[in-house]
Motif scaffolding. Structure first.
Motif, PDB file in Angstrom:
ATOM      1  N   THR A 188       0.771  -1.133   0.303  1.00  0.00           N
ATOM      2  CA  THR A 188      -0.024   0.206   0.142  1.00  0.00           C
ATOM      3  C   THR A 188       0.852   1.416   0.033  1.00  0.00           C
ATOM      4  N   ASP A 241      -7.422   2.872  -9.994  1.00  0.00           N
ATOM      5  CA  ASP A 241      -6.354   1.578 -10.177  1.00  0.00           C
ATOM      6  C   ASP A 241      -5.389   2.062 -11.068  1.00  0.00           C
ATOM      7  N   SER A 244      -0.195   0.246  -9.805  1.00  0.00           N
ATOM      8  CA  SER A 244       1.169   0.329  -8.924  1.00  0.00           C
ATOM      9  C   SER A 244       1.288  -0.851  -7.794  1.00  0.00           C
ATOM     10  N   ASP A 248      -4.752  -1.254  -5.152  1.00  0.00           N
ATOM     11  CA  ASP A 248      -5.144  -0.107  -5.876  1.00  0.00           C
ATOM     12  C   ASP A 248      -6.409   0.367  -5.584  1.00  0.00           C
ATOM     13  N   ASP A 249      -6.744   1.352  -5.065  1.00  0.00           N
ATOM     14  CA  ASP A 249      -8.147   2.035  -4.612  1.00  0.00           C
ATOM     15  C   ASP A 249      -7.812   3.600  -4.444  1.00  0.00           C
ATOM     16  N   TYR A 250      -7.270   4.220  -5.295  1.00  0.00           N
ATOM     17  CA  TYR A 250      -6.679   5.712  -4.917  1.00  0.00           C
ATOM     18  C   TYR A 250      -7.879   6.569  -5.034  1.00  0.00           C
TER      19      TYR A 250
END
Length: 520
Positions: A188, A241, A244, A248-250
């Motif tokens: 993360t 997403d 990376s 990913d859950d930005y």
């Protein structure tokens, strides 16, 4: 802008705009030491009607209402909790920032993995002038962070402090403190650091609810080493997403953030942290209004484990999955393309024990719909090992529910072996970080891979380098960190001052290296 203003835009300027706006770059935000200068380029093509500067009273007189309140009170509240993070890193480690020119004037940072030149040196046996090994050098890097407790726990990015030789933080009032790394999580890109000696640090809290698209957001950090910089924008999107990592859950924001903002907080208008700045998408390396934050919910979960245990454990289902496309859904008789298609369960995994087969589609976990394969990975990762879950599965066209118990994800509990941080003076020390070779692409199945070398440690003196594979220690095969530690402890108990290691490098066959055993 009125229509006649477009006549001033030249063909050359239009070409420049197209190039600048082309999305070509994903960059981590930690900056190298030193102050970078940013020059804004403009031209006659960028003409707009001049807007006069209005005082609050003039604004009220012209518009018949009070001027916008601004963010001054909010900044006064949260800014003292934000810190600048400065680290020293051995430039032979994996996290050394590398730059590649793609031939179009844009640059792509490659902060992880071996440099192409390192691979070249390994392959062709280049060892520096006159055949001498290359000397280790220390570089400095800068990032951002923020206190979450009054007694000095602070959050930053893993890529800011990963393999750092030393960590210093500078508070808003200019005071410099030494910090230690409590724990990191590369999946993360989060890290927890600790400053000792005070119990009254200004600190902030994570938001309890996710930010909505369109909400105001305030970013505070250390761009280009300037420190204490505040920018404002809105939440542009959620659930991004960017490829990376597996989870990913930005949160996407448009508040300007740049190199050095890594690890800094993004606040809502209540002064709560809605995300941790970690990456930007840019053709130039500077902000173009596309930044990505680790959501507060993810950060809270990870940081809590890092504080309690120093590492993160995640639930493990043990399946290889892929998204369900429209074509796959049609072939399986599904009305919608949703869920995660199982390519196959891993031997001995909870999924295999529960009877999940290749071709099954997992559509829900504990009643919560699974949108796609990445959503399944994120959901399972938030559950603790040993948790009981119910999976809704489509098997041979029939829906059924399976009960199973999650295991611990292999490799998550692997601790740093003999790191250069706070060491136990009674334990043997080589100055290495290692990881199972089976978990590193291209390293093979046997032994452990050296992922970091203390330049002042015994292993560095004997020429061990990042990427080397250790097959045996003290005559015993090793496959994980525990094996290495046990072999060193046994050799030390037997009174040995050196340990014989069989090491394989990329540019040679396996060889034996006698490494002195130092005490931590």
């Amino acid at each position: 802008m009125e229509g006649d203003h477009f006549d001033h835009v030249s063909a050359q300027t239009e070409a420049h705009i197209r190039k600048v706006l082309r999305p070509r770059r994903l960059s981590l935000l930690a900056s190298a030491a030193g102050l970078s200068m940013v020059v804004a380029l403009g031209g006659a093509g960028f003409l707009t009607r001049e807007m006069p500067s209005l005082t609050s009273s003039a604004y009220a007189a012209e518009n018949g209402k009070p001027a916008p309140a601004g963010f001054g009170d909010l900044v006064d509240k949260v800014k003292p909790a934000v810190i600048s993070v400065r680290v020293k890193i051995d430039d032979d480690r994996q996290t050394t920032p590398l730059v590649r020119d793609d031939g179009d004037g844009d640059q792509m940072q490659m902060p992880r993995g071996l440099a192409p030149f390192q691979q070249f040196e390994r392959q062709f046996g280049f060892r520096g002038p006159e055949g001498m090994p290359k000397r280790h050098q220390m570089i400095t890097g800068e990032g951002s962070g923020f206190f979450i407790t009054a007694d000095g726990y602070a959050v930053t990015n893993n890529h800011v402090v990963d393999h750092a030789k030393s960590v210093q933080v500078t508070t808003d009032d200019g005071t410099i403190y030494t910090a230690k790394v409590v724990g990191t999580d590369d999946k993360t890109d989060l890290a927890l650091i600790k400053v000792d000696g005070k119990t009254d640090f200004p600190h902030v809290n994570f938001a309890d609810s996710p930010a909505r698209v369109g909400d105001w957001v305030i970013a505070v950090g250390n761009p280009f080493g300037l420190g204490g910089t505040v920018t404002a924008g809105i939440v542009s999107a959620r659930g991004r997403d960017i490829g990376s990592g597996p989870y990913d859950d930005y949160v996407q924001i448009d508040a300007p953030i740049n190199k050095g903002n890594s690890g800094g907080p993004a606040f809502d208008t209540n002064g709560n942290v809605i995300g941790v700045n970690t990456a930007i998408y840019s053709p130039s390396g500077g902000s173009v209004g596309i930044g990505f934050d680790i959501p507060a919910a993810t950060a809270k979960l990870v940081v809590s484990q890092l504080k309690d245990k120093g590492y993160v454990t995640r639930g493990w289902l043990g399946v290889q999955v892929q998204p369900v496309t429209a074509e796959i859904a049609d072939s399986l008789g599904m009305k919608q393309a949703r869920g995660a298609l199982v390519d196959g369960p891993q031997d001995g995994s909870p999924a295999a024990k529960a009877g999940i087969k290749a071709g099954d589609v997992i559509t829900a976990v504990d009643g919560k719909e699974v949108k796609d394969s990445r959503a399944l990975a994120r959901t399972i990762s938030t559950l603790a090992p040993g948790s009981s879950v119910k999976l809704d599965v489509l098997h041979n066209g029939q829906s059924k529910t399976m009960d199973l118990t999650l295991a611990e994800m292999p490799g998550d509990h692997q601790k740093v072996a003999d790191s250069s941080g706070d060491r136990d003076a009674t334990r043997p020390y080589l100055g290495l970080r290692v990881a199972p070779a089976s978990e590193v692409d291209g390293a093979g199945k046997n032994g452990v891979v050296v992922t970091g070398v203390d330049p002042d440690g015994p292993a560095a003196d004997k020429g061990l380098r990042t990427g080397d594979v250790i097959l045996d220690v003290g005559g015993k095969s090793v496959t994980n960190t525990g094996d290495v530690r046990n072999a060193l402890t046994e050799a030390s108990k037997d009174g040995k001052k050196t340990v014989l290691m069989r090491v394989k490098t990329a540019d040679s066959a396996a060889r034996f290296v006698a490494v002195p055993i130092a005490k931590g």
